[in-house]
Design a protein around this motif. Structure first.
Motif, PDB file in Angstrom:
ATOM      1  N   ALA A 209      85.983  39.354  43.921  1.00  0.00           N
ATOM      2  CA  ALA A 209      86.035  38.465  42.759  1.00  0.00           C
ATOM      3  C   ALA A 209      85.861  39.304  41.488  1.00  0.00           C
ATOM      4  N   GLU A 210      86.836  39.248  40.605  1.00  0.00           N
ATOM      5  CA  GLU A 210      86.802  40.044  39.380  1.00  0.00           C
ATOM      6  C   GLU A 210      85.567  39.729  38.540  1.00  0.00           C
ATOM      7  N   GLY A 211      85.154  38.461  38.531  1.00  0.00           N
ATOM      8  CA  GLY A 211      83.991  38.083  37.743  1.00  0.00           C
ATOM      9  C   GLY A 211      82.718  38.770  38.212  1.00  0.00           C
ATOM     10  N   ASP A 212      82.586  38.947  39.533  1.00  0.00           N
ATOM     11  CA  ASP A 212      81.402  39.617  40.060  1.00  0.00           C
ATOM     12  C   ASP A 212      81.399  41.095  39.690  1.00  0.00           C
ATOM     13  N   LEU A 213      82.587  41.702  39.695  1.00  0.00           N
ATOM     14  CA  LEU A 213      82.683  43.103  39.271  1.00  0.00           C
ATOM     15  C   LEU A 213      82.296  43.239  37.808  1.00  0.00           C
ATOM     16  N   GLN A 214      82.790  42.355  36.968  1.00  0.00           N
ATOM     17  CA  GLN A 214      82.483  42.437  35.538  1.00  0.00           C
ATOM     18  C   GLN A 214      80.994  42.203  35.290  1.00  0.00           C
ATOM     19  N   ALA A 215      80.378  41.320  36.078  1.00  0.00           N
ATOM     20  CA  ALA A 215      78.939  41.088  35.937  1.00  0.00           C
ATOM     21  C   ALA A 215      78.157  42.336  36.295  1.00  0.00           C
ATOM     22  N   ALA A 216      78.587  43.024  37.363  1.00  0.00           N
ATOM     23  CA  ALA A 216      77.921  44.266  37.759  1.00  0.00           C
ATOM     24  C   ALA A 216      78.082  45.333  36.692  1.00  0.00           C
ATOM     25  N   LEU A 217      79.274  45.447  36.117  1.00  0.00           N
ATOM     26  CA  LEU A 217      79.512  46.439  35.068  1.00  0.00           C
ATOM     27  C   LEU A 217      78.678  46.129  33.830  1.00  0.00           C
ATOM     28  N   ALA A 218      78.545  44.857  33.501  1.00  0.00           N
ATOM     29  CA  ALA A 218      77.731  44.472  32.343  1.00  0.00           C
ATOM     30  C   ALA A 218      76.262  44.818  32.588  1.00  0.00           C
ATOM     31  N   ALA A 219      75.788  44.596  33.802  1.00  0.00           N
ATOM     32  CA  ALA A 219      74.398  44.925  34.128  1.00  0.00           C
ATOM     33  C   ALA A 219      74.158  46.433  34.077  1.00  0.00           C
ATOM     34  N   LEU A 220      75.124  47.202  34.554  1.00  0.00           N
ATOM     35  CA  LEU A 220      75.013  48.663  34.457  1.00  0.00           C
ATOM     36  C   LEU A 220      74.938  49.099  33.006  1.00  0.00           C
ATOM     37  N   ASP A 221      75.741  48.462  32.157  1.00  0.00           N
ATOM     38  CA  ASP A 221      75.735  48.801  30.737  1.00  0.00           C
ATOM     39  C   ASP A 221      74.380  48.464  30.094  1.00  0.00           C
ATOM     40  N   ARG A 222      73.819  47.314  30.464  1.00  0.00           N
ATOM     41  CA  ARG A 222      72.517  46.927  29.914  1.00  0.00           C
ATOM     42  C   ARG A 222      71.432  47.909  30.342  1.00  0.00           C
ATOM     43  N   GLN A 223      71.549  48.423  31.549  1.00  0.00           N
ATOM     44  CA  GLN A 223      70.567  49.390  32.049  1.00  0.00           C
ATOM     45  C   GLN A 223      70.868  50.811  31.584  1.00  0.00           C
ATOM     46  N   GLU A 224      71.948  50.966  30.805  1.00  0.00           N
ATOM     47  CA  GLU A 224      72.379  52.268  30.289  1.00  0.00           C
ATOM     48  C   GLU A 224      72.648  53.260  31.426  1.00  0.00           C
ATOM     49  N   ILE A 225      73.247  52.729  32.508  1.00  0.00           N
ATOM     50  CA  ILE A 225      73.700  53.560  33.616  1.00  0.00           C
ATOM     51  C   ILE A 225      75.173  53.881  33.364  1.00  0.00           C
ATOM     52  N   ALA A 226      75.478  55.147  33.193  1.00  0.00           N
ATOM     53  CA  ALA A 226      76.822  55.560  32.785  1.00  0.00           C
ATOM     54  C   ALA A 226      77.841  55.314  33.891  1.00  0.00           C
ATOM     55  N   THR A 227      79.004  54.799  33.516  1.00  0.00           N
ATOM     56  CA  THR A 227      80.126  54.647  34.433  1.00  0.00           C
ATOM     57  C   THR A 227      81.344  55.330  33.832  1.00  0.00           C
ATOM     58  N   THR A 228      82.236  55.791  34.693  1.00  0.00           N
ATOM     59  CA  THR A 228      83.474  56.445  34.261  1.00  0.00           C
ATOM     60  C   THR A 228      84.654  55.703  34.868  1.00  0.00           C
ATOM     61  N   ARG A 229      85.608  55.321  34.044  1.00  0.00           N
ATOM     62  CA  ARG A 229      86.818  54.634  34.545  1.00  0.00           C
ATOM     63  C   ARG A 229      87.695  55.654  35.238  1.00  0.00           C
ATOM     64  N   THR A 230      88.108  55.355  36.465  1.00  0.00           N
ATOM     65  CA  THR A 230      89.009  56.216  37.219  1.00  0.00           C
ATOM     66  C   THR A 230      90.228  55.412  37.637  1.00  0.00           C
ATOM     67  N   SER A 231      91.152  56.071  38.338  1.00  0.00           N
ATOM     68  CA  SER A 231      92.345  55.373  38.808  1.00  0.00           C
ATOM     69  C   SER A 231      92.001  54.304  39.841  1.00  0.00           C
ATOM     70  N   GLU A 232      90.848  54.441  40.502  1.00  0.00           N
ATOM     71  CA  GLU A 232      90.446  53.481  41.532  1.00  0.00           C
ATOM     72  C   GLU A 232      89.570  52.363  40.983  1.00  0.00           C
ATOM     73  N   GLY A 233      88.667  52.714  40.071  1.00  0.00           N
ATOM     74  CA  GLY A 233      87.715  51.720  39.583  1.00  0.00           C
ATOM     75  C   GLY A 233      86.736  52.355  38.624  1.00  0.00           C
ATOM     76  N   TRP A 234      85.471  52.045  38.796  1.00  0.00           N
ATOM     77  CA  TRP A 234      84.421  52.576  37.927  1.00  0.00           C
ATOM     78  C   TRP A 234      83.475  53.418  38.767  1.00  0.00           C
ATOM     79  N   SER A 235      83.316  54.670  38.379  1.00  0.00           N
ATOM     80  CA  SER A 235      82.524  55.630  39.128  1.00  0.00           C
ATOM     81  C   SER A 235      81.169  55.833  38.457  1.00  0.00           C
ATOM     82  N   LEU A 236      80.120  55.961  39.258  1.00  0.00           N
ATOM     83  CA  LEU A 236      78.779  56.206  38.745  1.00  0.00           C
ATOM     84  C   LEU A 236      77.966  56.933  39.805  1.00  0.00           C
TER      85      LEU A 236
END
Length: 288
Positions: free
Chosen positions: A249-276
């Protein structure tokens, strides 16, 4: 032509583990083990690494390097990769194959929700081969958690039920049903998988939490049985380099990414998805 099996319940939930990546010292030996003993097929091959899977679906990547060192047993990392087979006959067929090949097993358990066989690869990476009972057979508590236990599995009865035909590799539909990690603190695992990524705690054992989405018994587990107080993994260690968590579910992925951002956990966009990096230094890719 045989019908394609329906996806396992574990894979139809809002998120599930898609694949894992191990770093090894003796690539040829470990690849041979996963081909000949576990029953995976080589999907891609290069001097530095091999991708293995079932029916064209990648489940496990193995790579090596010139400076790879063996990880200490107490290091954070992999407890086991758990290969989920489609049904009990498939589990029995694998057991008969393992017995005939003289494989040393580490154990076997009936967990109420599943039946599981445990072993290790030639470099000590844990492996579980298991089949799920139907979710209608599971016992859920009022808080949504599921009843699990560790009871004796009758291997002789399972072996006796095995189909008589020759083992030709893992059955189509086999998946990486869950991944079980060694971590430094269970509370830290709860904070990451539950509070950041949005997985629910489905069960607890002393020193371990079991996390999932959509009512599965667990997609990820984390324990401190060998690794209490372990710090982040160092680069160049053997064992679990990274793993992939797929969101249906795309919404669940976006919620996880938003939570990572709030926790200031860095993610990197790749060809597959978001790497951390998870809290123990292992790579994690979130993808839809």
């Amino acid at each position: 032509m045989a019908d394609t099996p329906s996806p396992a319940f574990a894979l139809t939930r809002p998120a599930h583990v898609a694949s894992a990546h191990l770093v090894v010292q003796d690539l040829d030996r470990v690849v041979r083990f996963y081909r000949e003993i576990i029953g995976l097929s080589v999907l891609e091959s290069a001097l530095s690494g091999v991708v293995l899977g079932v029916a064209g679906v990648p489940l496990l990547t193995l790579t090596t390097g010139t400076t790879v060192s063996r990880a200490p047993r107490r290091a954070a990392g992999l407890f086991h990769n758990a290969f989920l087979v489609p049904d009990r006959p498939a589990l029995a067929a694998w057991l008969a194959h393992a017995v005939h090949a003289g494989v040393q097993l580490d154990g076997a358990s009936d967990h109420l929700v599943s039946e599981a066989i445990y072993l290790s690869d030639p470099e000590g990476n844990g492996i579980e081969i298991y089949r799920d009972r139907q979710p209608s057979e599971w016992t859920y508590h009022d808080d949504g958690t599921v009843e699990m236990a560790t009871e004796r599995l009758n291997l002789q009865a399972l072996y006796d039920s095995a189909p008589k035909q020759r083992f030709e590799g893992m059955a189509e539909g086999t998946a990486l049903g869950h991944i079980h990690l060694q971590v430094g603190e269970v509370a830290q695992a709860d904070a990451f998988f539950r509070d950041v990524l949005g997985l629910k705690v489905m069960a607890r054992y002393p020193g371990a939490s079991f996390f999932a989405t959509g009512g599965y018994h667990h997609h990820v587990a984390a324990n401190i049985w060998n690794s209490r107080g372990a710090q982040a993994r160092q680069t160049g260690m053997t064992g679990l380099a990274d793993y992939r968590l797929k969101f249906n579910a795309e919404g669940d992925l976006q919620a996880a990414l938003a939570a990572l951002d709030r926790q200031e956990i860095a993610t990197t966009r790749t060809s597959e998805g978001w790497s951390l990096r998870d809290p123990w230094g292992m790579g994690l890719t979130l993808l839809a």
